[in-house]
Design a protein around this motif. Structure first.
Motif, PDB file in Angstrom:
ATOM      1  N   ARG A 206       0.836  -1.216   0.000  1.00  0.00           N
ATOM      2  CA  ARG A 206       0.000   0.000   0.000  1.00  0.00           C
ATOM      3  C   ARG A 206       0.865   1.258   0.000  1.00  0.00           C
ATOM      4  O   ARG A 206       0.572   2.227  -0.703  1.00  0.00           O
ATOM      5  N   LEU A 207       1.952   1.233   0.769  1.00  0.00           N
ATOM      6  CA  LEU A 207       2.864   2.382   0.766  1.00  0.00           C
ATOM      7  C   LEU A 207       3.452   2.616  -0.620  1.00  0.00           C
ATOM      8  O   LEU A 207       3.592   3.759  -1.073  1.00  0.00           O
ATOM      9  N   ALA A 208       3.795   1.521  -1.304  1.00  0.00           N
ATOM     10  CA  ALA A 208       4.367   1.656  -2.645  1.00  0.00           C
ATOM     11  C   ALA A 208       3.370   2.284  -3.605  1.00  0.00           C
ATOM     12  O   ALA A 208       3.747   3.080  -4.480  1.00  0.00           O
ATOM     13  N   ARG A 209       2.091   1.933  -3.444  1.00  0.00           N
ATOM     14  CA  ARG A 209       1.071   2.512  -4.329  1.00  0.00           C
ATOM     15  C   ARG A 209       0.823   3.984  -4.023  1.00  0.00           C
ATOM     16  O   ARG A 209       0.511   4.772  -4.929  1.00  0.00           O
ATOM     17  N   GLU A 210       0.954   4.359  -2.753  1.00  0.00           N
ATOM     18  CA  GLU A 210       0.596   5.713  -2.345  1.00  0.00           C
ATOM     19  C   GLU A 210       1.724   6.715  -2.565  1.00  0.00           C
ATOM     20  O   GLU A 210       1.475   7.916  -2.673  1.00  0.00           O
ATOM     21  N   ARG A 211       2.956   6.260  -2.645  1.00  0.00           N
ATOM     22  CA  ARG A 211       4.086   7.179  -2.701  1.00  0.00           C
ATOM     23  C   ARG A 211       4.488   7.517  -4.135  1.00  0.00           C
ATOM     24  O   ARG A 211       4.188   6.760  -5.064  1.00  0.00           O
TER      25      ARG A 211
ATOM     26  N   ALA B 183      11.417   2.728  -4.643  1.00  0.00           N
ATOM     27  CA  ALA B 183      12.567   1.823  -4.479  1.00  0.00           C
ATOM     28  C   ALA B 183      12.865   1.500  -3.016  1.00  0.00           C
ATOM     29  O   ALA B 183      13.085   0.328  -2.680  1.00  0.00           O
ATOM     30  N   PRO B 184      12.880   2.488  -2.101  1.00  0.00           N
ATOM     31  CA  PRO B 184      13.127   2.138  -0.692  1.00  0.00           C
ATOM     32  C   PRO B 184      12.057   1.226  -0.102  1.00  0.00           C
ATOM     33  O   PRO B 184      12.372   0.372   0.743  1.00  0.00           O
ATOM     34  N   VAL B 185      10.820   1.389  -0.543  1.00  0.00           N
ATOM     35  CA  VAL B 185       9.753   0.515  -0.045  1.00  0.00           C
ATOM     36  C   VAL B 185       9.991  -0.917  -0.505  1.00  0.00           C
ATOM     37  O   VAL B 185       9.862  -1.875   0.277  1.00  0.00           O
ATOM     38  N   LEU B 186      10.352  -1.091  -1.767  1.00  0.00           N
ATOM     39  CA  LEU B 186      10.631  -2.432  -2.283  1.00  0.00           C
ATOM     40  C   LEU B 186      11.838  -3.050  -1.584  1.00  0.00           C
ATOM     41  O   LEU B 186      11.855  -4.250  -1.291  1.00  0.00           O
ATOM     42  N   ALA B 187      12.843  -2.225  -1.299  1.00  0.00           N
ATOM     43  CA  ALA B 187      14.012  -2.722  -0.568  1.00  0.00           C
ATOM     44  C   ALA B 187      13.623  -3.152   0.842  1.00  0.00           C
ATOM     45  O   ALA B 187      14.124  -4.147   1.368  1.00  0.00           O
ATOM     46  N   GLY B 188      12.708  -2.383   1.458  1.00  0.00           N
ATOM     47  CA  GLY B 188      12.215  -2.755   2.787  1.00  0.00           C
ATOM     48  C   GLY B 188      11.477  -4.071   2.759  1.00  0.00           C
ATOM     49  O   GLY B 188      11.630  -4.901   3.673  1.00  0.00           O
TER      50      GLY B 188
END
Length: 328
Positions: free
Chosen positions: A275-280, A286-291
């Motif tokens: 959800r964070l990846a969609r909202e940002r 990239a940092p969300v995917l790395a997380g």
């Protein structure tokens, strides 16, 4: 039972045409409803004729797995007493409720002996193995020989969470039905039908954490998912500069008695990160995917090691804290 209309159609079409395959591999993630589907198929075959005549339901429409069929046979199925439905699954150990690690060769041999007895009721004998992944090596080899020379009027329904780990020769003798995670809208509608008073935020959190798996959603439904998600989002929102929130999370999920809470966090985080990846903005994805990747590695390492819940919880908190919005 929700979804999986294509799998139902495959069974019904084969039965109606008189070409029902003797072995079906029900493949898909655990919690998606494969065992429930196998039970529906077994009930249908136990309460209907041998097929091959086409067929319509009692109301004149297309026949479905849930059509009642023969009432007396149906009552035996509901009571768990139908003589032609055979189930193989892991059995409880001698002491306590813990299940054995495998389905044993002795269980398979007992099943095989039963298959060569004459049918005492109905047109089909149905064997449900839940899960075929749990067979001992000798049991898998014995099953393979039976699949190579199957008894007449016998249908095998093999539930598998990891079909790639099965003997290729077992897979090759089965017709495979693949069960895919359900659409979030379908899951949400089902949850609201199941629990009409369920809070919208809670339903959304359960759907995200379940990954489209009804069985997992049922396990989460009374776990206060929304409250845990709120705690995790608080770490993301502020970055937790004094470690207070991360330390609280570690305490909450640490220790053997809190294993269920740790598993809840592990279930929630992937959906939260998605959800964070969609909202940002694209530049911040990239940092969300790395997380997400870091969380997965943490969980895998923990499972291989001592599974220190507090450590896993704190490390997940670290991953989320690094995703806090940057000032300026």
């Amino acid at each position: 039972m929700i979804g999986h209309q294509e799998a139902e159609k495959a069974i019904i079409d084969a039965w109606s045409a008189g070409c029902l395959h003797h072995a079906w591999l029900l493949a898909g993630p655990q919690g998606i409803g494969k065992a429930a589907f196998a039970s529906r198929v077994a009930r249908f075959l136990a309460t209907h004729d041998s097929g091959g005549q086409g067929g319509t339901g009692e109301q004149g429409g297309a026949i479905a797995l849930d059509d009642p069929g023969d009432g007396a046979a149906g009552r035996l199925v509901e009571a768990g007493n139908h003589p032609e439905i055979v189930r193989l699954e892991r059995q409880p150990k001698e002491k306590g409720k813990e299940l054995a690690r495998n389905i044993t060769i002795d269980q398979v041999r007992t099943m095989i002996r039963r298959l060569y007895l004459s049918l005492s009721l109905g047109h089909w004998r149905v064997v449900i193995i839940d899960a075929v992944d749990d067979l001992e090596t000798d049991g898998a080899n014995a099953l393979l020989k039976t699949l190579e020379e199957p008894p007449a009027r016998t249908v095998f329904l093999l539930v598998s969470h990891s079909p790639g780990r099965l003997l290729p020769t077992i897979r090759s003798r089965c017709r495979t039905l693949r069960f895919q995670p359900l659409d979030p809208d379908v899951m949400t509608a089902w949850l609201h039908e199941l629990r009409p008073m369920l809070d919208r935020a809670e339903a959304r959190a359960i759907v995200a954490a379940s990954g489209g798996l009804p069985g997992k959603a049922l396990a989460l439904i009374d776990s206060d998912v929304a409250a845990m998600e709120k705690k995790l989002l608080a770490i993301v929102a502020g970055g937790d500069p004094d470690n207070r929130l991360r330390e609280a999370l570690a305490r909450e999920v640490g220790g053997a008695s809190n294993r269920a809470r740790l598993e809840l966090v592990i279930d929630i985080v992937p959906g939260l990160l998605a959800r964070l990846a969609r909202e940002r903005p694209v530049s911040e994805i990239a940092p969300v995917l790395a997380g997400w990747d870091r969380v997965q590695r943490t969980v895998r390492d923990a499972v291989r090691g001592s599974y220190d819940g507090a450590m896993v919880g704190f490390e997940i908190g670290n991953c989320l804290a690094e995703l806090a919005p940057r000032e300026g």
